[in-house]
Write a protein that holds these residues in place. Structure first.
Motif, PDB file in Angstrom:
ATOM      1  N   HIS A   1       0.894  -1.165   0.000  1.00 20.30           N
ATOM      2  CA  HIS A   1       0.000   0.000   0.000  1.00 20.30           C
ATOM      3  C   HIS A   1       0.924   1.205   0.000  1.00 20.30           C
TER       4      HIS A   1
ATOM      5  N   GLY B   1       1.186   5.379  -0.274  1.00 21.69           N
ATOM      6  CA  GLY B   1       0.418   6.615  -0.176  1.00 21.69           C
ATOM      7  C   GLY B   1       1.317   7.833  -0.178  1.00 21.69           C
TER       8      GLY B   1
ATOM      9  N   GLY C   1      -2.613   8.238   2.500  1.00 18.64           N
ATOM     10  CA  GLY C   1      -2.537   8.795   1.156  1.00 18.64           C
ATOM     11  C   GLY C   1      -3.681   9.727   0.839  1.00 18.64           C
ATOM     12  N   GLU C   2      -3.324  10.870   0.283  1.00 11.40           N
ATOM     13  CA  GLU C   2      -4.320  11.872  -0.078  1.00 11.40           C
ATOM     14  C   GLU C   2      -4.509  12.005  -1.586  1.00 11.40           C
ATOM     15  N   ILE C   3      -3.543  11.538  -2.360  1.00 11.74           N
ATOM     16  CA  ILE C   3      -3.681  11.612  -3.818  1.00 11.74           C
ATOM     17  C   ILE C   3      -3.323  10.256  -4.421  1.00 11.74           C
ATOM     18  N   PRO C   4      -3.940   9.916  -5.558  1.00 10.38           N
ATOM     19  CA  PRO C   4      -3.585   8.662  -6.226  1.00 10.38           C
ATOM     20  C   PRO C   4      -2.118   8.710  -6.682  1.00 10.38           C
ATOM     21  N   PRO C   5      -1.306   7.717  -6.330  1.00 14.35           N
ATOM     22  CA  PRO C   5       0.129   7.775  -6.622  1.00 14.35           C
ATOM     23  C   PRO C   5       0.541   7.281  -8.015  1.00 14.35           C
ATOM     24  N   TYR C   6      -0.363   6.689  -8.785  1.00 10.63           N
ATOM     25  CA  TYR C   6       0.021   6.010 -10.030  1.00 10.63           C
ATOM     26  C   TYR C   6       0.804   6.911 -10.992  1.00 10.63           C
ATOM     27  N   THR C   7       0.322   8.121 -11.225  1.00 10.32           N
ATOM     28  CA  THR C   7       1.002   9.041 -12.147  1.00 10.32           C
ATOM     29  C   THR C   7       2.447   9.282 -11.720  1.00 10.32           C
TER      30      THR C   7
END
Length: 108
Positions: A68, A70, A85-91
């Motif tokens: 996981h 974040g 996590g506050e933002i999606p990390p994929y990018t």
């Protein structure tokens, strides 16, 4: 140690590592099976350094091994909603994988 009868964010992620980056953001990885030798509170880490091994600790005990990951603003130990996590990390993960230096922007 995570107890499924207790909703405790401090143990839900199981074995984990949290880093405050030079950009001021928190990077958090949990559900590890082990933390790498030399990783401890206050230690400065370098890009590419092994932090731990993927696992299924905490509330992931009944899932496949995974990490996981974040990204959030720096938080206090009791602020688990943000810490996870506050933002999606994929990018950002894809950018870093290709060698680009992309830093997330999070308003604090």
């Amino acid at each position: 140690v995570w107890d499924p009868k207790v909703n405790d964010g401090a143990t839900r992620g199981g074995l984990s590592v949290a880093i405050i980056g030079d950009d001021g953001l928190r990077y958090y990885g949990s559900h590890l099976s082990a933390v790498a030798d030399g990783i401890a509170p206050g230690v400065r880490v370098e890009m590419g350094q092994l932090l731990g091994l993927t696992g299924k600790s905490g509330d992931a005990a009944v899932t496949d091994s995974h990490l996981h990951f974040g990204i959030s603003h720096p938080t206090t130990p009791d602020d688990w909603a943000a810490r996870r996590g506050e933002i999606p990390p994929y990018t950002y993960l894809k950018s870093w994988q290709s060698g680009k230096d992309l830093s997330p922007a999070i308003s604090q």
